[in-house]
Design a protein around this motif. Structure first.
Motif, mmCIF file in Angstrom:
data_model
loop_
_atom_site.group_PDB
_atom_site.id
_atom_site.type_symbol
_atom_site.label_atom_id
_atom_site.label_comp_id
_atom_site.label_asym_id
_atom_site.label_seq_id
_atom_site.Cartn_x
_atom_site.Cartn_y
_atom_site.Cartn_z
ATOM 1 N N ASN A 643 15.712 3.725 67.461
ATOM 2 C CA ASN A 643 16.343 4.065 68.741
ATOM 3 C C ASN A 643 15.357 3.837 69.876
ATOM 4 O OD1 ASN A 643 14.564 6.183 68.576
ATOM 5 N ND2 ASN A 643 16.107 7.739 68.199
ATOM 6 N N GLU A 644 15.804 4.090 71.074
ATOM 7 C CA GLU A 644 14.960 3.820 72.237
ATOM 8 C C GLU A 644 13.689 4.655 72.215
ATOM 9 O OE1 GLU A 644 15.528 3.232 77.063
ATOM 10 O OE2 GLU A 644 17.063 4.263 75.884
ATOM 11 N N GLN A 648 13.712 7.578 65.433
ATOM 12 C CA GLN A 648 14.772 7.591 64.436
ATOM 13 C C GLN A 648 15.246 6.163 64.170
ATOM 14 O OE1 GLN A 648 17.758 10.308 66.093
ATOM 15 N NE2 GLN A 648 17.239 11.793 64.502
ATOM 16 N N VAL A 650 18.279 3.689 63.263
ATOM 17 C CA VAL A 650 19.690 3.688 63.634
ATOM 18 C C VAL A 650 20.409 2.544 62.931
ATOM 19 C CG1 VAL A 650 19.335 4.771 65.886
ATOM 20 C CG2 VAL A 650 19.243 2.265 65.670
ATOM 21 N N ALA A 658 24.016 -0.666 72.122
ATOM 22 C CA ALA A 658 22.974 0.366 72.073
ATOM 23 C C ALA A 658 21.616 -0.258 72.359
ATOM 24 C CB ALA A 658 22.977 1.019 70.697
ATOM 25 N N VAL A 660 18.074 -0.584 71.419
ATOM 26 C CA VAL A 660 17.282 -0.355 70.199
ATOM 27 C C VAL A 660 16.090 -1.310 70.161
ATOM 28 C CG1 VAL A 660 19.272 0.479 68.870
ATOM 29 C CG2 VAL A 660 18.722 -1.974 68.895
ATOM 30 N N GLU A 690 19.156 8.276 61.864
ATOM 31 C CA GLU A 690 20.015 8.999 62.812
ATOM 32 C C GLU A 690 21.313 9.402 62.098
ATOM 33 O OE1 GLU A 690 20.760 8.213 67.421
ATOM 34 O OE2 GLU A 690 21.861 6.815 66.124
#
Length: 787
Positions: A643-644, A648, A650, A658, A660, A690
């Motif tokens: 994730n950003e 986590q 994803v 999203a 990422v 996530e």
């Protein structure tokens, strides 16, 4: 007329028969006797000897067969026994006339006329009754001997077979037994004394006519001086020499090797004069190296004896030629010193691991840096353990060899194959693998087979010589690479193996070996057998191969009998001693084997050591044998989506938009990771997924039993079914595991995941479920309790 012709024919036939008898009357060999086995070093120095089969110290007559005798003894003998020896034809008629006149005048026998040739015949016919017929027969033998042999050869026969007091026969044996040196080193006084002994051997005994022997010797010395053979000063020095006392012991420098050579020749009873040089063993041993090695080994053995460790042995080879420089078969211990440990089969400990490592390199199973699993392992009922009783999770293959870890070695052997490895060992020179490969099983790599110090010294020297080969045409193993049928090792694999063995831990002061200039670079391996019964250490350099064994000949184990504390210190002292002995070899142990042309370079993952794949985080270059097949690419690196916040993982669906990041990540399997994280705090486990739904990464690992394994479970003393301790790991260190056996709940574990059970004979299913619902099942069979 016919009767006259018949008479002439009979006379002619009789003459022919007598002529043939005369021609062939000398036996071949001239003397039928037993000889003492004698061992010499590479320069002809005496290392040891044994009494002959008939109880005599009688050295093989090399001087007789070569026609040479010590010049001092030769001059003294001729002066004492037969002054006209070089002139007459075996019978000295002038001496016979002189003796006849003297004996008639004195009305008793005061002088004889036997020549050296006649005395040689008498020695040859020892045991014959003294009679007129025998004397006539001896005369014929004498004349025949003179026709067949030169004067030098006759002197040599006499010198080799004359009695010299006690049970000493022959000049060479007499020189050693009475004066402690070779006949070529005799002084004039010693040579004169020995020249007088054959006709009065009893004079040498202490207390028996010693003064008479001295008078005879001194009179002979005066006659020799009068002939101008030496000056007055030498005469005075020779007459001042003391007579010898009790017989001196012979050198005992390599007694076990001598016994071994005698046994291989058929025993001492077979060493007789029917064969040329039947008991002369000219070895490649170096007297100085042998002596120094024995001193070092015996000193250490005295030190170890206080701990109940009584025996030791060592072999030193010239690496390039394979010649044996030292053979110390056992120490001078009070406990079984006669046992030749160097030739005795003993448990190999870890000594065979380098050869499996090299074979794995050649077969394309591993690269030197490939990570090997080091986790609890059970194969059936066999469960190997590291000596440290701990596990690292994973370790590079070369480091596993340097640290001599057991679990990675067993897993490697299972992959390579027991039968191919046993065949490879036989081809390389292990002579003690008498059982079927399946009888050894996986313990073969950890001491399940017996080897000899002799074989292992040559095996390691062969590995070093293979590493020294540079021609690429010699690099292809005999067999299809990667099939497990290779019959030899490539020079590239051998060189890489030696490189790995140079990084092993060194005991005592040698532990700091890399910190000082002029350090000795040595590839070395230790091994300690099960039950601490055998401690091995073998090291190689381009100059020398040294192999050491420490233990008890009885096989009794001792807790202190550990190779790093016993055989390894001895090994490094021997190498230090060899470095100081410049006469042994022109090569210095500081030089090293040049890198062979059979090595190539491949790109490898810096984390896993396997060939680099598209997901590897960092890439480096490593050396590999050129002809080895390709190893599978890195199985541990993968590209993951974060994730950003990058905390986590994803799962991104197409078109979701999203934000990422894709990252390359080094990921170990859960079992390996669980142990690896203990020792490597910088290891970064995968970020949680996530939504925490288990994802596509295995979270659970079960160490034992293996899928469809068959195991024996011994019964308890009280008769109950035996127990099994199951072990598992969870990728999340805080994770919990619920245990089920055949759908019956057993309990829950956290952090340390172990569960005890007592399954009965038959098929069973073990099921693990973590807190997130991830399941792992394993089927196995219990074959029945062992009473």
């Amino acid at each position: 007329m016919k009767r006259g012709k018949w008479t002439a024919d009979m006379v002619f036939i009789g003459f022919v028969v007598l002529f043939l008898m005369y021609i062939f009357m000398l036996p071949d060999p001239l003397f039928t006797v037993y000889y003492s086995p004698v061992l010499y070093d590479r320069r002809g120095e005496l290392l040891g000897a044994m009494v002959s089969h008939d109880g005599q110290w009688r050295f093989p007559p090399q001087e007789a067969l070569e026609g040479r005798v010590n010049e001092k003894f030769k001059a003294a003998l001729i002066e004492a026994e037969d002054r006209r020896f070089m002139e007459h034809g075996g019978i000295d008629f002038l001496a016979i006339g002189r003796a006849f006149v003297q004996n008639v005048r004195e009305k008793r026998i005061v002088s004889g006329a036997s020549t050296i040739t006649m005395q040689t015949i008498r020695l040859m016919r020892t045991g014959k009754k003294r009679s007129l017929f025998e004397k006539i027969l001896e005369a014929f033998f004498t004349l025949r001997l003179e026709l067949s042999y030169s004067k030098e050869e006759i002197l040599a026969f006499y010198a080799a077979n004359a009695p010299f007091g006690a049970n000493v026969v022959g000049l060479e044996a007499a020189s050693w037994r009475w004066f402690g040196r070779a006949s070529e080193d005799l002084s004039w006084g010693e040579a004169a004394l020995l020249a007088k002994l054959p006709n009065g051997p009893g004079l040498i005994h202490p207390g028996r006519n010693r003064e008479l022997l001295k008078l005879k010797r001194d009179a002979l010395l005066e006659r020799l001086c009068a002939k101008g053979l030496f000056d007055e000063e030498t005469l005075a020095l020779a007459k001042s020499e003391n007579l010898p006392g009790e017989p001196l012991p012979l050198p005992v420098m390599a007694p076990h090797l001598l016994v071994r050579l005698v046994q291989e020749s058929g025993g001492v009873e077979s060493l007789n004069s029917r064969h040329p040089f039947p008991s002369v063993f000219n070895s490649t041993l170096d007297y100085a190296v042998q002596e120094r090695a024995a001193i070092i080994l015996n000193r250490w053995s005295d030190h170890f004896a206080g701990r109940g460790i009584m025996n030791g042995a060592c072999i030193i080879l010239d690496t390039a030629s394979g010649e044996t420089l030292a053979y110390v078969g056992n120490t001078e211990s009070e406990d079984a010193p006669a046992v030749d440990i160097a030739a005795s089969p003993r448990s190999s400990g870890s000594l065979l691991k380098p050869f499996l490592y090299a074979a794995m390199l050649d077969s394309g199973y591993i690269l030197p840096s490939s990570l090997l699993s080091d986790i609890p392992t059970r194969v059936g009922s066999y469960s190997p353990e590291n000596n440290s009783r701990s596990y690292l999770g994973v370790i590079p293959a070369d480091a596993a060899l340097a640290r001599s870890l057991n679990v990675p070695a067993v897993r490697n052997l299972r992959l390579y194959g027991i039968e191919p490895f046993a065949e490879l060992l036989k081809h390389l020179g292990v002579s003690t693998l008498f059982r079927k490969p399946e009888d050894y099983g996986l313990p073969l790599i950890l001491g399940g087979a017996e080897v000899t110090l002799w074989d292992m010294a040559h095996l390691y020297a062969g590995l070093a010589n293979r590493a020294a080969e540079t021609a690429e045409t010699a690099e292809i193993p005999a067999g299809a690479a990667g099939t497990g049928t290779d019959k030899t090792l490539s020079s590239g694999a051998a060189w890489l193996t030696l490189e790995a063995l140079t990084f092993a831990f060194r005991p005592g002061e040698e532990a700091q070996w890399q910190e000082y200039a002029g350090s000795r670079r040595i590839a070395w391996k230790t091994g300690t057998s099960f039950g601490n019964r055998d401690a091995w250490a073998i090291g190689v350099t381009p100059a020398w191969t040294v192999a050491v064994w420490i233990g008890n000949a009885s096989g009794e184990g001792r807790a202190e009998l550990v190779s790093t504390l016993t055989s390894a210190p001895v090994l490094f002292e021997l190498f230090s001693a060899l470095d100081s002995m410049n006469s042994v070899s022109g090569r210095k142990s500081g030089s090293w084997f040049p890198q062979p042309g059979s090595l190539g370079s491949v790109e490898a993952c810096a984390y896993s050591g396997f060939p680099a794949g598209p997901d590897c985080v960092r890439i480096t270059n490593v050396f590999v044998p050129k002809n080895a097949p390709s190893v599978r690419p890195c199985p541990y690196c993968r590209t993951i989506v974060l994730n950003e916040g990058e905390d986590q993982r994803v799962l991104v669906e197409a078109g979701s938009g999203a934000r990422v990041h894709t990252v390359k990540w080094f990921v170990l399997p859960p079992a390996e990771e669980w142990y690896y994280r203990k020792w490597n705090l910088d290891y970064k486990p995968l970020p949680p997924l996530e939504g925490n739904d288990g994802g596509n990464v295995n979270m659970l690992a079960l160490f034992n039993p293996e899928e469809n394994a068959s195991v024996y479970v011994p019964r308890e003393i009280d008769g109950r079914e035996g127990r099994i301790i199951f072990q598992a790991a969870h990728r999340d260190q805080g994770g919990i595991i619920y245990w089920h056996l055949d759908e019956s709940y057993m309990g829950v574990t956290s952090v340390f995941h172990e569960m005890e059970a007592r399954p009965g004979p038959g098929l069973h299913t073990l099921t693990l479920v973590d807190g997130e619902g991830v399941r792992l099942s394993r089927r196995f069979e219990v074959l029945g309790g062992v009473d």
